[in-house]
Write an enzyme that holds these catalytic residues in place. Structure first.
Site, PDB file in Angstrom:
ATOM      1  N   CYS A  92       0.828  -1.217   0.000  1.00 61.20           N
ATOM      2  CA  CYS A  92       0.000   0.000   0.000  1.00 61.20           C
ATOM      3  C   CYS A  92       0.852   1.252   0.000  1.00 61.20           C
ATOM      4  CB  CYS A  92      -0.923   0.009   1.206  1.00 61.20           C
ATOM      5  SG  CYS A  92      -1.871  -1.509   1.325  1.00 61.20           S
ATOM      6  N   HIS A 382      -9.865   2.326  -1.245  1.00 58.12           N
ATOM      7  CA  HIS A 382      -8.416   2.169  -1.158  1.00 58.12           C
ATOM      8  C   HIS A 382      -7.915   1.151  -2.181  1.00 58.12           C
ATOM      9  CE1 HIS A 382      -4.450   1.429   0.241  1.00 58.12           C
ATOM     10  NE2 HIS A 382      -4.716   0.408   1.022  1.00 58.12           N
ATOM     11  N   CYS A 412       0.421   3.249   5.984  1.00 57.44           N
ATOM     12  CA  CYS A 412       0.853   1.932   6.440  1.00 57.44           C
ATOM     13  C   CYS A 412       0.766   0.948   5.287  1.00 57.44           C
ATOM     14  CB  CYS A 412      -0.013   1.459   7.600  1.00 57.44           C
ATOM     15  SG  CYS A 412      -1.760   1.336   7.189  1.00 57.44           S
TER      16      CYS A 412
END
Ligand code: NAD
Lengths: 425, 467
Positions: A92, A382, A412
């Site tokens: 990510c 996301h 994160c």
């Protein structure tokens, strides 16, 4: 530290609205979406036909045919085909890490301009074949005669036909990211209510951003979608409180409402030197001042999977001689509301700051009114590698719009990693 | 060693019967094993705002390597961090499945009756999460030292809370109040360790006062009495034998004492622990001189345990003078005379000396048929209280333990009815073991217990008698 010779500035950004899994983008490939995001950026910045220094980008879930995803996407846009591209990957953190990579090349004088981008599709996800079947197929491929091929084919067992669909799972622990986050939430005593509250604020802020036209020069409609598919403008903590927990068992506090959904989407950010921008009539939005990446040991269970940003930020602050409170805006990626709240709790906790960070005192609280002021991943969705670009573009515009200031980005990532950066305008 | 009733209710059928008849269901208490951790589980700590003992509590837990939790925004976290404790977080709003072996609240900051709510806030969501043989400890201030009446009032109120909580905690758990004088925060270590550990298995509902004392020396936790000489009277059997064994285990050179008639038994006790024996009747006229001579030959004494005692039960109307005289003489006068001789001989009681007396629940509550015994044991308490300032001047201490129902030959000889009542009429619903009394004495005798002086601590499982 010695000041870098020059700093990269954010000149423009673009993304397509993010969609929920198997939604409007169900049939769009990573390459389709990334091409659309890049082309939108070309339009917005007026850089059609320009040869850029570098385009760096990536996807977390990637087909093997997409071994050169960024380059292939670029070739479908109006960016000069003489522009080199590379694929990067840091789960990510990919989008932000790509921006750091391009900004560093600019700062070092290796390039004058570049694009950082990212894309992910959880709908058009790569499906791998079962390991047993793969072995047989490789054997068939290597066979010299047809007879050998038939013999090899005879080894296929029905169970081997089952495909392996990529899971949002940590390879070394076998636990989903949500389960990891649930452990963190429990360890930090994060209750349900503040998580739902954070999620509701995220939706409210993003809805207001669209309504106020803030997203007009950040987002380009795609496949009929004009706003983020996941956005629920009227979402309230009371409604969110009704959802059943999905992680952490029956006593868990994490729901589909305060965790990000699996999503599809792409984003791109144009970076360059101030001069390069000025020559093209592009005003700098913000400088990418510095960045830090940290990793923690979630395998030995010494730290929570998504706690790495809590380490990266203080390291970055120390290097820059800054306090946590020295920021006008904070963009903390809302992978899960609990991740944000664990991070903030850790920074306020004398024990964590002393034991884990080796500091004399806590970093202290932040002004929550400066956090994710135009919404976050809980509202937008996301698509893993696209989130960094969304946040950098968003924060750069916010800083420039307020006539200057300093912003902190914290993201994160799987594998116990965290990427953080400072933008200034 | 467990009694037959405890064994019965510990098996499934007996437990079922006991539950349905509403009978007490005692659990087998955790007891100290050498080398075991201070406390076998996690400890939750908290502090009412303005408390002053957090650092001392943290130091004890850090040294013991105990796993600690606290609420996130509790003042105590500053101290935990400073003590290098990587403490976990507890939030009653996200309780999960957390359980603790110990709950410790620094309540020294409570300054008004309204602030007593801190007790509720800390213990209400956690008391049911206390594990078997858990420890509930409240640390308070000396009411007498509180400048404002409101603070003194609130601090006095803590006692009622702890005594009630002691009756509510189940499964062999205990509750205590430790009152810490201003400036004595650094001296609570030995007391806190004792009360947290399984050494205090049979101590509950107690108030321990920690005051000024010598600076706490470095102590070997496994052998705190190493290099110390300890006299134990009445050491040939029962509680005295357990005291001799525990003090020897803690490193002391034990001098056992008993009447000449029991020399053989006494030898059997001291020989395996490498101790020595004195055969003397403590009530004899020359006993103090002979005892002190014997101690002088050994270069002095550090710990004196007045354990020898007798019962000569009769109702007062039926009691002859001999019963009265003998009981007072052995249980009280003998100890007084030995103390006087000891102190008269300058440094015979060495620097940092410890005198520990054995009183009794009967001395606190009074017991029919034991006017003589109750008088003598109440006198022991008076001796402790009156001598404490005198010993403090010599940087020494004097304290007493007051055993409740302890499983010994003496109590085994009691008739069934009173015996069962004696066992069950306590929060822990069972009798204690001699070792429980001995562990309490070892704590009071330890070199790091200099802040504990003039205390009378009951080892009674929070008996309902005299409570
Ligand atoms: N057992 C209990 O439940 C209980 C309860 C409260 C208090 N206590 C007290 O604990 C102490 C020990 O009790 P115990 O149950 O072990 O009793 P016990 O009778 O088994 O042991 C007492 C020991 O003291 C010795 N002793 C008695 N008179 C002596 C004298 N004049 N000179 C030297 N030695 C003498 C005895 O020989 C015996 O060895 C006593 O002071 C007793 O009052 C016991």
């Amino acid at each position: 530290m010695s000041p870098s010779p020059r700093q990269a500035v954010v000149l423009a950004s673009n993304r397509i609205p993010f969609a929920r899994q198997s939604g409007p983008y169900a049939r769009a490939s990573n390459q389709d979406m990334l091409t659309a995001a890049l082309d939108g950026l070309v339009d917005r910045a007026g850089i059609a036909g320009e040869r850029l220094g570098e385009v760096a980008g990536g996807a977390v879930l990637k087909h093997s045919r997409d071994f050169n995803l960024t380059r292939e996407s670029l070739l479908g846009t109006r960016i000069a085909p003489e522009t080199p591209a590379c694929d990067v990957g840091q789960a990510c953190g990919t989008g932000l890490e790509a921006a750091i990579l391009v900004a560093n090349k600019i700062a070092l004088g290796q390039v004058e301009s570049g694009i950082a981008c990212g894309v992910d599709s959880t709908s058009d996800a790569p499906i791998a074949i079962n390991e047993g079947l793969r072995g047989v197929l490789l054997e068939i491929n290597a066979a010299r005669s047809n007879l050998d091929r038939v013999r090899a084919l005879g080894k296929v067992r029905p169970g081997q036909i089952v495909p392996e669909i990529p899971r949002n799972e940590e390879p070394r622990t076998g636990m989903s990211m949500g389960e990891h986050a649930a452990i963190m939430a429990r360890e930090w005593g994060i209750a349900r209510e503040p998580q739902d509250e954070l999620a509701a604020v995220s939706h409210r802020n993003l809805a207001a951003a669209y309504d106020g036209g803030f997203e007009d020069d950040l987002v380009t409609a795609y496949l009929g979608l004009e706003r983020d598919h996941n956005l629920r403008p009227d979402s309230t903590p009371e409604q969110l409180a009704k959802l059943d927990p999905v992680f952490g068992g029956a006593e868990g506090t994490m729901t589909a409402g305060n965790s990000t959904p699996l999503s599809d989407g792409a984003s791109a950010v144009l970076l360059g030197t101030e001069e390069w921008g000025a020559e093209r009539g592009l005003a700098p939005l913000a400088r990418l001042v510095d960045a830090e990446t940290a990793a923690i040991d979630h395998v030995g269970a010494r730290e929570g999977l998504l706690m790495a940003p809590a380490y990266a930020v203080p390291r970055l602050l120390a290097r820059r001689g800054l306090e946590l409170q020295d920021f006008d805006l904070y963009e903390i990626h809302e992978a899960f509301a609990s991740q944000v709240l664990c991070t903030l709790a850790a920074w306020e906790d004398p024990v964590f700051c002393r034991e884990r960070l080796g500091r004399d005192g806590p970093l202290g609280p932040i002004d929550r009114d400066r956090l994710n002021v135009r919404g976050g991943s809980l509202a937008a969705g996301h698509p893993f590698a696209a989130t960094g670009g969304r946040i950098v573009g968003n924060l750069a515009k916010l800083l420039s719009a307020r006539g200057g200031g300093r912003g902190l980005i914290s993201i994160c990532a799987a594998g116990g990693q965290g990427v953080v950066a400072i933008l200034e305008s | 060693m467990t009694d037959a009733y405890t064994q019965l209710v510990s098996n499934p059928f007996g437990g079922f019967v006991a539950r349905n008849l509403g009978l007490p269901r005692p659990v087998e208490l955790d007891r100290h094993r050498p080398g075991a951790p201070l406390i076998d589980g996690r400890v939750l700590v908290g502090a009412a705002p303005g408390g002053r003992c957090a650092a001392a509590v943290a130091a004890v837990l850090a040294e013991a390597g105990t796993a600690v939790d606290s609420r996130l925004h509790d003042e105590v976290r500053q101290a935990l961090g400073a003590a290098a404790i990587d403490a976990g977080v507890w939030n009653p709003e996200a309780p999960g499945a957390q359980r603790w072996k110990g709950l410790v609240l620094d309540a020294t900051g409570i300054g008004s009756s309204g602030e007593l709510r801190e007790l509720w806030s800390f213990f209400h969501p956690t008391i049911r999460r206390l594990e078997r043989c858990g420890r509930l400890i409240v640390i308070g201030a000396e009411p007498g030292e509180c400048p404002a009446p409101a603070a003194a009032t609130a601090q006095r109120a803590l006692e009622g809370f702890v005594r009630a909580a002691g009756k509510e905690v189940r499964n062999g758990s205990t509750a205590q109040l430790v009152r810490v004088a201003a400036g004595a925060e650094g001296r609570i270590g030995s007391t806190l360790r004792f009360l947290l550990s399984p050494r205090s298995a049979y101590v509950s509902g107690q108030l321990v006062r920690v005051g000024a004392g010598r600076d706490v020396p470095e102590v070997d936790r496994e052998r705190p009495l190493r290099g110390k000489t300890a006299l134990v009277t009445g050491a040939s059997r029962g509680i005295g034998e357990a005291i001799a064994n525990v003090l020897a285990r803690d490193g002391a050179d034990v001098v056992g004492l008993d009447v000449p008639a029991l020399s053989g038994d006494l030898e059997n006790v001291v020989e395996p622990i490498g101790g020595s024996a004195i055969a003397v009747d403590i009530a004899a006229a020359d006993a103090p001189r002979r005892i002190c001579d014997a101690l002088a030959k050994r270069g002095g004494v550090d710990v004196v345990v007045h354990n020898a005692g007798v019962t000569r039960d009769k109702t007062l109307a039926a009691m002859d003078a001999e019963r009265w005289e003998a009981t007072i003489a052995i249980n009280l006068t003998a100890a007084e005379r030995i103390n006087d001789e000891l102190l008269a001989r300058g440094g015979l009681l060495r620097e940092d000396g410890r005198i520990v007396c054995v009183s009794s629940m009967s001395g606190i509550a009074g017991n029919a048929g034991q006017t003589n015994y109750s008088t003598s044991k109440a006198g022991v308490i008076g001796m402790v209280e009156s001598m404490a300032p005198i010993l403090a001047e010599r940087a020494a201490t004097i304290n007493a333990v007051a055993p409740g129902f302890i499983e010994t030959a003496m109590t085994a000889a009691m008739p069934l009815g009173p015996r069962e009542a004696g066992r069950r009429m306590s929060s822990l619903a069972q009798g204690g073991l001699p070792v429980d009394v001995a562990e309490a004495i070892a704590w009071l005798a330890a070199p790091d217990s200099s802040g504990v002086n003039g205390n009378v601590v009951r080892v009674c499982g929070q008996s309902l008698i005299g409570a």
